[in-house]
Design an enzyme around this catalytic site. Structure first.
Site, PDB file in Angstrom:
ATOM      1  N   THR A 108       0.606  -1.159   0.088  1.00 57.39           N
ATOM      2  CA  THR A 108       0.054   0.077   0.088  1.00 57.39           C
ATOM      3  C   THR A 108       0.879   1.173  -0.157  1.00 57.39           C
ATOM      4  O   THR A 108       2.114   1.196   0.567  1.00 57.39           O
ATOM      5  CB  THR A 108      -0.960  -0.123   1.420  1.00 57.39           C
ATOM      6  N   ASP A 109       0.279   2.284  -0.458  1.00 57.21           N
ATOM      7  CA  ASP A 109       0.999   3.708  -0.466  1.00 57.21           C
ATOM      8  C   ASP A 109       1.137   4.077   0.903  1.00 57.21           C
ATOM      9  O   ASP A 109       2.168   4.756   1.302  1.00 57.21           O
ATOM     10  CB  ASP A 109       0.171   4.633  -1.310  1.00 57.21           C
ATOM     11  N   GLU A 110       0.411   3.581   1.811  1.00 58.97           N
ATOM     12  CA  GLU A 110       0.645   4.121   3.278  1.00 58.97           C
ATOM     13  C   GLU A 110       1.941   3.656   3.968  1.00 58.97           C
ATOM     14  O   GLU A 110       2.098   4.179   4.995  1.00 58.97           O
ATOM     15  CB  GLU A 110      -0.859   3.656   3.996  1.00 58.97           C
TER      16      GLU A 110
HETATM   17  P1  NAD Z   1     -10.154  -6.644   2.567  1.00 59.78           P
HETATM   18  O1  NAD Z   1     -10.374  -6.144   4.150  1.00 59.78           O
HETATM   19  O2  NAD Z   1     -11.538  -6.325   1.725  1.00 59.78           O
HETATM   20  O3  NAD Z   1     -10.010  -7.918   2.329  1.00 59.78           O
HETATM   21  C1  NAD Z   1      -9.241  -8.721   2.940  1.00 59.78           C
HETATM   22  C2  NAD Z   1      -9.368 -10.449   3.207  1.00 59.78           C
HETATM   23  O4  NAD Z   1      -8.289 -10.946   3.620  1.00 59.78           O
HETATM   24  C3  NAD Z   1     -10.753 -10.712   3.546  1.00 59.78           C
HETATM   25  O5  NAD Z   1     -11.429 -11.739   2.805  1.00 59.78           O
HETATM   26  C4  NAD Z   1     -10.281 -11.358   4.869  1.00 59.78           C
HETATM   27  O6  NAD Z   1     -11.278 -12.338   5.201  1.00 59.78           O
HETATM   28  C5  NAD Z   1      -8.877 -11.814   4.628  1.00 59.78           C
HETATM   29  N1  NAD Z   1      -7.908 -12.166   5.564  1.00 59.78           N
HETATM   30  C6  NAD Z   1      -7.866 -11.634   6.769  1.00 59.78           C
HETATM   31  N2  NAD Z   1      -6.830 -12.257   7.465  1.00 59.78           N
HETATM   32  C7  NAD Z   1      -6.688 -13.467   6.960  1.00 59.78           C
HETATM   33  C8  NAD Z   1      -5.815 -14.462   7.376  1.00 59.78           C
HETATM   34  N3  NAD Z   1      -5.316 -14.496   8.482  1.00 59.78           N
HETATM   35  N4  NAD Z   1      -5.804 -15.541   6.347  1.00 59.78           N
HETATM   36  C9  NAD Z   1      -6.331 -15.519   5.271  1.00 59.78           C
HETATM   37  N5  NAD Z   1      -7.170 -14.720   4.748  1.00 59.78           N
HETATM   38  C10 NAD Z   1      -7.351 -13.464   5.715  1.00 59.78           C
HETATM   39  O7  NAD Z   1      -9.204  -5.773   2.186  1.00 59.78           O
HETATM   40  P2  NAD Z   1      -8.882  -5.219   0.463  1.00 59.78           P
HETATM   41  O8  NAD Z   1      -9.235  -3.677   0.477  1.00 59.78           O
HETATM   42  O9  NAD Z   1      -9.288  -6.052  -0.525  1.00 59.78           O
HETATM   43  O10 NAD Z   1      -7.401  -5.070   0.482  1.00 59.78           O
HETATM   44  C11 NAD Z   1      -6.366  -6.373   0.310  1.00 59.78           C
HETATM   45  C12 NAD Z   1      -4.930  -5.980   0.224  1.00 59.78           C
HETATM   46  O11 NAD Z   1      -4.728  -4.845  -0.615  1.00 59.78           O
HETATM   47  C13 NAD Z   1      -4.460  -5.810   1.414  1.00 59.78           C
HETATM   48  O12 NAD Z   1      -3.404  -6.308   1.687  1.00 59.78           O
HETATM   49  C14 NAD Z   1      -4.242  -4.384   1.754  1.00 59.78           C
HETATM   50  O13 NAD Z   1      -3.164  -3.795   2.557  1.00 59.78           O
HETATM   51  C15 NAD Z   1      -4.093  -4.110   0.029  1.00 59.78           C
HETATM   52  N6  NAD Z   1      -4.485  -2.607  -0.300  1.00 59.78           N
HETATM   53  C16 NAD Z   1      -5.634  -2.166  -0.194  1.00 59.78           C
HETATM   54  C17 NAD Z   1      -5.864  -0.924  -0.593  1.00 59.78           C
HETATM   55  C18 NAD Z   1      -7.190  -0.231  -0.577  1.00 59.78           C
HETATM   56  O14 NAD Z   1      -7.553   0.720  -1.012  1.00 59.78           O
HETATM   57  N7  NAD Z   1      -8.452  -1.242  -0.104  1.00 59.78           N
HETATM   58  C19 NAD Z   1      -5.143  -0.114  -1.222  1.00 59.78           C
HETATM   59  C20 NAD Z   1      -3.668  -0.583  -1.335  1.00 59.78           C
HETATM   60  C21 NAD Z   1      -3.380  -1.841  -0.835  1.00 59.78           C
HETATM   61  O1  TDX Z   2     -16.028   7.075   8.195  1.00 60.00           O
HETATM   62  C1  TDX Z   2     -15.091   7.659   7.661  1.00 60.00           C
HETATM   63  N1  TDX Z   2     -14.870   9.180   7.720  1.00 60.00           N
HETATM   64  C2  TDX Z   2     -13.836   9.716   7.212  1.00 60.00           C
HETATM   65  O2  TDX Z   2     -13.564  10.783   6.851  1.00 60.00           O
HETATM   66  C3  TDX Z   2     -13.864   6.810   7.257  1.00 60.00           C
HETATM   67  C4  TDX Z   2     -13.985   5.248   7.418  1.00 60.00           C
HETATM   68  C5  TDX Z   2     -12.820   7.377   6.693  1.00 60.00           C
HETATM   69  N2  TDX Z   2     -12.707   8.856   6.604  1.00 60.00           N
HETATM   70  C6  TDX Z   2     -11.553   9.248   5.893  1.00 60.00           C
HETATM   71  C7  TDX Z   2     -10.018   8.899   6.643  1.00 60.00           C
HETATM   72  C8  TDX Z   2      -9.344   8.812   5.435  1.00 60.00           C
HETATM   73  O3  TDX Z   2      -8.772  10.100   5.377  1.00 60.00           O
HETATM   74  O4  TDX Z   2     -11.690   8.965   4.648  1.00 60.00           O
HETATM   75  C9  TDX Z   2     -10.201   8.701   4.281  1.00 60.00           C
HETATM   76  C10 TDX Z   2     -10.275   7.276   3.851  1.00 60.00           C
HETATM   77  O5  TDX Z   2     -10.237   6.374   4.714  1.00 60.00           O
HETATM   78  P1  TDX Z   2     -10.465   4.786   4.569  1.00 60.00           P
HETATM   79  O6  TDX Z   2     -11.552   4.421   3.622  1.00 60.00           O
HETATM   80  O7  TDX Z   2     -10.349   4.235   5.963  1.00 60.00           O
HETATM   81  O8  TDX Z   2      -9.186   4.373   3.810  1.00 60.00           O
HETATM   82  P2  TDX Z   2      -7.772   4.714   4.510  1.00 60.00           P
HETATM   83  O9  TDX Z   2      -7.326   4.806   5.790  1.00 60.00           O
HETATM   84  O10 TDX Z   2      -7.202   5.866   3.271  1.00 60.00           O
HETATM   85  O11 TDX Z   2      -6.748   3.432   3.779  1.00 60.00           O
HETATM   86  C11 TDX Z   2      -7.344   2.671   2.598  1.00 60.00           C
HETATM   87  O12 TDX Z   2      -6.381   2.972   1.526  1.00 60.00           O
HETATM   88  C12 TDX Z   2      -5.091   2.118   1.703  1.00 60.00           C
HETATM   89  C13 TDX Z   2      -7.432   1.244   3.004  1.00 60.00           C
HETATM   90  O13 TDX Z   2      -8.377   0.966   3.843  1.00 60.00           O
HETATM   91  C14 TDX Z   2      -6.110   0.472   3.047  1.00 60.00           C
HETATM   92  O14 TDX Z   2      -6.248  -0.883   3.315  1.00 60.00           O
HETATM   93  C15 TDX Z   2      -5.221   0.893   1.847  1.00 60.00           C
HETATM   94  O15 TDX Z   2      -3.894   0.268   2.287  1.00 60.00           O
END
Ligand code: NAD
Ligand code: TDX
Length: 343
Positions: free
Chosen positions: A125-127
């Site tokens: 992730t970018d984080e």
């Molecule tokens: P998500 O929370 O929707 O999905 C995560 C999945 O992993 C779930 O299905 C959960 O059941 C499974 N999981 C959790 N713990 C586990 C374990 N111990 N064993 C097997 N499965 C397990 O998350 P997402 O948003 O789909 O993110 C997927 C990946 O992408 C993560 O690694 C996250 O860090 C990365 N990512 C997400 C974002 C975003 O914006 N959502 C951005 C950049 C990177």
């Molecule tokens: O209720 C809310 N109100 C609010 O203002 C929530 C849930 C979030 N926010 C803000 C916090 C952040 O600045 O919105 C922004 C986005 O929040 P999230 O959806 O929680 O995402 P973020 O914390 O940016 O992280 C996401 O992007 C990077 C994903 O959850 C991560 O898994 C990924 O790595």
């Protein structure tokens, strides 16, 4: 036929990636693994049940004994999406994040090495880069300065993946993407939470001053980048993936409010997230110049379609809000089973 083991396959991005693989790579057998935590939803994969090139196993990535037979049967590539992914939950308690994101990733790396897996792609992730000021963007050379327990655990995993490459010669690649949006995103994250609250007539909680900036990318663009990097990147490489689309959170709230016919009286200002990163922006020029990738989905269109998907698929998110989705595995497949054809 090559076998790709996809972990976290029942989550948001993992399930979208499985869909892309099945549509675009008919010669690939997809071994989908997920522990089905609160974030995993089998409904995200139900369309593949019965598909001969899809197999689901309810397995925890921290459990080497349960994973071993899957690797033993032959895995060519691993794509690791499995993670605890929500920053706010990591602030409530970090231990599940350390367990899955750090220890789970190391378990997969060890198995990949023991079983001569050809490629290991870590979805990061970018984080991991921390927070930016008003100018500039993260490159792959930016310092790793995570702020939250979530991002710290993802950064630790990145280091372990890179160590497996340097020390043991495992063929690894790491992708670091910005904020995804799209269908099947769990309604705890900003966009699906705001959309589903408004459809249900509830206000939306905006943290702090609402001026934190995120770079938004449609999940399909992210998945296409992952597939390209999986197939074409050099061993040991790291790629940033971004949407070239910076928005403040209040911008996002306004877009959703206007699409659903609401005004700003539906915003509820709430206390800020502790350690809240101010701004993310991605320089993904390495991915463009090496592999020719750019995001394709224009934000206004992608967001409109995403909001409409939630409007038109209420059964998907309503069963999450009621908790009914947690019973799908037992109801549909019994305990300990394999979904899809036998291997
Ligand atoms: P998500 O929370 O929707 O999905 C995560 C999945 O992993 C779930 O299905 C959960 O059941 C499974 N999981 C959790 N713990 C586990 C374990 N111990 N064993 C097997 N499965 C397990 O998350 P997402 O948003 O789909 O993110 C997927 C990946 O992408 C993560 O690694 C996250 O860090 C990365 N990512 C997400 C974002 C975003 O914006 N959502 C951005 C950049 C990177
Ligand atoms: O209720 C809310 N109100 C609010 O203002 C929530 C849930 C979030 N926010 C803000 C916090 C952040 O600045 O919105 C922004 C986005 O929040 P999230 O959806 O929680 O995402 P973020 O914390 O940016 O992280 C996401 O992007 C990077 C994903 O959850 C991560 O898994 C990924 O790595």
């Amino acid at each position: 036929m090559s076998t790709v083991l996809v972990t976290g396959a029942a989550g948001f991005i993992g399930s979208n990636f499985v869909r892309l693989l099945i549509e675009q790579r008919p010669d690939v057998s997809v071994l989908a693994v997920d522990a089905l935590t609160y974030a995993g939803n089998l409904a995200n994969l139900s369309e593949f049940s019965g598909n001969e090139s899809f197999h689901f196993h309810r397995v925890d990535i921290c459990d080497p004994d349960a994973l071993h037979p899957l690797f033993e049967a032959g895995v060519d590539m691993v794509v690791n999406f499995a993670a605890e992914s929500h920053v706010d939950r990591s602030i409530q308690g970090a231990s599940a994040f350390v367990q899955t994101n750090v220890a789970g990733t190391q378990t997969l790396l060890d198995l990949a090495r023991q079983h001569n897996v050809g490629r290991f792609l870590q979805v990061s992730t970018d984080e991991v880069y921390g927070s930016l000021g008003p100018e500039g963007a993260f490159s792959e050379a930016s310092p790793i300065e995570p702020s939250s327990p979530y991002s710290a655990s993802k950064a630790a995993a990145d280091f372990l993946v890179f160590a497996a490459h340097k020390t043991f010669g495992l063929d690894t690649v790491i992708t670091r993407c910005s904020n995804n949006y799209g269908p099947y995103q769990f309604p705890e994250k900003l966009i699906p939470l705001f959309v589903t609250n408004l459809i249900a007539g509830e206000k939306v909680p905006l943290y702090g001053d609402g001026l934190n900036v995120r770079d938004w990318i449609h999940v399909q663009d992210h998945c296409e980048a992952i597939l390209l990097i999986l197939e074409k990147a050099a061993p040991g490489s790291i790629y940033n993936v971004g949407g070239d689309c910076e928005k403040t959170n209040i911008d996002i709230a306004r877009i959703i409010l206007s699409h659903l016919g609401h005004d700003e009286s539906m915003i509820r200002r709430v206390k800020d997230r502790p350690g809240h990163d101010r701004r993310y922006a991605m320089d993904f020029s390495r991915l463009t110049s090496d592999l020719g990738w750019r995001p394709r989905i224009e934000f206004a269109k992608g967001m409109g379609d995403t909001i409409d998907w939630f409007v038109n698929t209420p059964e998907w998110w309503k069963t999450i809000k009621t908790g009914e989705y947690l019973t799908y595995y037992d109801k549909q497949y019994g305990r300990g089973g394999v979904v899809g054809a036998d291997r």
